[in-house]
Design a protein around this motif. Structure first.
Motif, PDB file in Angstrom:
ATOM      1  N   TRP A   1       0.826  -1.209   0.000  1.00  0.00           N
ATOM      2  CA  TRP A   1       0.000   0.000   0.000  1.00  0.00           C
ATOM      3  C   TRP A   1       0.862   1.262   0.000  1.00  0.00           C
ATOM      4  CZ3 TRP A   1       0.386   3.625   3.842  1.00  0.00           C
ATOM      5  CH2 TRP A   1       1.038   3.220   5.025  1.00  0.00           C
ATOM      6  N   LEU A   2       1.956   1.266   0.784  1.00  0.00           N
ATOM      7  CA  LEU A   2       2.818   2.448   0.867  1.00  0.00           C
ATOM      8  C   LEU A   2       3.613   2.622  -0.427  1.00  0.00           C
ATOM      9  CD1 LEU A   2       3.698   4.801   2.653  1.00  0.00           C
ATOM     10  CD2 LEU A   2       5.445   3.301   3.641  1.00  0.00           C
ATOM     11  N   TYR A   3       4.098   1.535  -0.956  1.00  0.00           N
ATOM     12  CA  TYR A   3       4.788   1.559  -2.242  1.00  0.00           C
ATOM     13  C   TYR A   3       3.866   2.143  -3.326  1.00  0.00           C
ATOM     14  CZ  TYR A   3       6.415  -0.537  -6.650  1.00  0.00           C
ATOM     15  OH  TYR A   3       6.789  -0.762  -7.951  1.00  0.00           O
TER      16      TYR A   3
ATOM     17  N   PHE B   1       3.259   5.972  -3.306  1.00  0.00           N
ATOM     18  CA  PHE B   1       4.337   6.830  -3.783  1.00  0.00           C
ATOM     19  C   PHE B   1       4.849   6.432  -5.172  1.00  0.00           C
ATOM     20  CE2 PHE B   1       4.049   7.863   0.612  1.00  0.00           C
ATOM     21  CZ  PHE B   1       4.327   9.216   0.642  1.00  0.00           C
ATOM     22  N   THR B   2       4.023   5.702  -5.931  1.00  0.00           N
ATOM     23  CA  THR B   2       4.361   5.313  -7.288  1.00  0.00           C
ATOM     24  C   THR B   2       3.325   5.923  -8.226  1.00  0.00           C
ATOM     25  OG1 THR B   2       5.342   3.253  -6.507  1.00  0.00           O
ATOM     26  CG2 THR B   2       4.743   3.346  -8.836  1.00  0.00           C
ATOM     27  N   ASP B   3       3.804   6.593  -9.283  1.00  0.00           N
ATOM     28  CA  ASP B   3       2.886   7.287 -10.186  1.00  0.00           C
ATOM     29  C   ASP B   3       2.344   6.370 -11.285  1.00  0.00           C
ATOM     30  OD1 ASP B   3       4.884   7.111 -12.145  1.00  0.00           O
ATOM     31  OD2 ASP B   3       5.538   9.182 -11.889  1.00  0.00           O
ATOM     32  N   ASP B   4       1.571   6.955 -12.202  1.00  0.00           N
ATOM     33  CA  ASP B   4       0.903   6.207 -13.275  1.00  0.00           C
ATOM     34  C   ASP B   4       1.867   5.494 -14.223  1.00  0.00           C
ATOM     35  OD1 ASP B   4      -0.924   7.866 -12.104  1.00  0.00           O
ATOM     36  OD2 ASP B   4      -1.748   8.651 -13.952  1.00  0.00           O
TER      37      ASP B   4
ATOM     38  N   TRP C   1       8.868   7.541  -5.931  1.00  0.00           N
ATOM     39  CA  TRP C   1       9.633   8.549  -5.203  1.00  0.00           C
ATOM     40  C   TRP C   1       9.229   8.413  -3.744  1.00  0.00           C
ATOM     41  CZ3 TRP C   1      13.287  11.778  -7.308  1.00  0.00           C
ATOM     42  CH2 TRP C   1      13.366  11.785  -8.712  1.00  0.00           C
ATOM     43  N   LEU C   2      10.017   7.671  -2.977  1.00  0.00           N
ATOM     44  CA  LEU C   2       9.694   7.423  -1.580  1.00  0.00           C
ATOM     45  C   LEU C   2      10.959   7.450  -0.745  1.00  0.00           C
ATOM     46  CD1 LEU C   2       7.803   6.532   0.748  1.00  0.00           C
ATOM     47  CD2 LEU C   2       8.184   4.170   0.004  1.00  0.00           C
TER      48      LEU C   2
ATOM     49  N   PRO D   1      11.052  -4.775  -4.766  1.00  0.00           N
ATOM     50  CA  PRO D   1      12.059  -4.524  -3.741  1.00  0.00           C
ATOM     51  C   PRO D   1      11.697  -3.384  -2.784  1.00  0.00           C
ATOM     52  CG  PRO D   1      12.840  -3.728  -5.855  1.00  0.00           C
ATOM     53  CD  PRO D   1      11.562  -4.474  -6.114  1.00  0.00           C
ATOM     54  N   THR D   2      10.887  -2.433  -3.233  1.00  0.00           N
ATOM     55  CA  THR D   2      10.521  -1.322  -2.352  1.00  0.00           C
ATOM     56  C   THR D   2       9.682  -1.824  -1.183  1.00  0.00           C
ATOM     57  OG1 THR D   2      10.596   0.236  -4.202  1.00  0.00           O
ATOM     58  CG2 THR D   2       9.418   0.941  -2.221  1.00  0.00           C
ATOM     59  N   SER D   3       8.637  -2.566  -1.456  1.00  0.00           N
ATOM     60  CA  SER D   3       7.800  -3.104  -0.381  1.00  0.00           C
ATOM     61  C   SER D   3       8.600  -4.042   0.511  1.00  0.00           C
ATOM     62  CB  SER D   3       6.589  -3.845  -0.952  1.00  0.00           C
ATOM     63  OG  SER D   3       5.761  -2.961  -1.662  1.00  0.00           O
TER      64      SER D   3
END
Length: 181
Positions: free
Chosen positions: A11-13, A16-19, A24-25, A144-146
């Motif tokens: 959810w947090l990833y 902060f992720t665009d279309d 950018w997090l 990898p972000t999550s």
């Protein structure tokens, strides 16, 4: 509370992720430190107005401590994770189109840092890194972000939920701060 998984922070990833799929997090999990103390440690005045480009940091009370989310490009909270960890631990994740990195500090000392896309050592967190599919220096998970955010929770014991993110945060400007100090 069980061990955090990458799905815990999808959810947090996504927030902060665009279309077009660019993320950018910049987030930092700090154990047993209040939001106002966390901002003070990095030189942010709570309640200072976000001027100019609107650069700032939001400090959210989370289970076990505070999570800082930065708005802007400076990665102040990432580069000041050491100051945030004095007498505690702090783990930070910084993901932009230029790269994706993780850092972990204990009592002001750098314990480990590595790129989410390979490179670096993760000695003390190796079991969790492997379990989350972050395989430092090799093939990484598709998300990898999550996974890195879940690693930050595991390393600090700080859990950040969508409900905590929905609450009002303590905010302050980073406009006058240099990111790499």
């Amino acid at each position: 509370m069980g061990k955090a998984a990458a799905a815990t922070y999808a959810w947090l990833y996504q927030e902060f992720t665009d279309d077009v799929g660019e993320t950018w997090l910049c987030a930092c999990f700090v154990q047993n430190v209040s939001p106002d103390e966390a901002l003070r440690r990095i030189g942010v005045v709570p309640g200072s107005p976000l001027e100019g480009e609107g650069f700032g940091v939001a400090a959210y009370r989370a289970e076990g401590g505070t999570v800082l989310i930065e708005y802007g490009w400076g990665a102040v909270v990432y580069h000041r994770a050491g100051a945030l960890s004095k007498g505690s631990v702090a783990a930070a994740v910084n993901v932009t189109i230029k790269g994706a990195d993780f850092t972990f500090h204990r009592d002001g000392n750098l314990i480990t840092t590595f790129s989410l896309y390979g490179g670096g050592e993760s000695d003390c967190l190796e079991g969790d890194v492997t379990d989350l599919g972050l395989h430092v220096g090799g093939d990484a998970t598709d998300d990898p972000t999550s996974a890195a955010l879940a690693l930050a929770e595991r390393a600090t014991g700080v859990h950040f939920s969508p409900a905590a993110y929905a609450r009002t945060a303590l905010v302050g400007s980073t406009e006058d701060l240099l990111p790499y100090q």
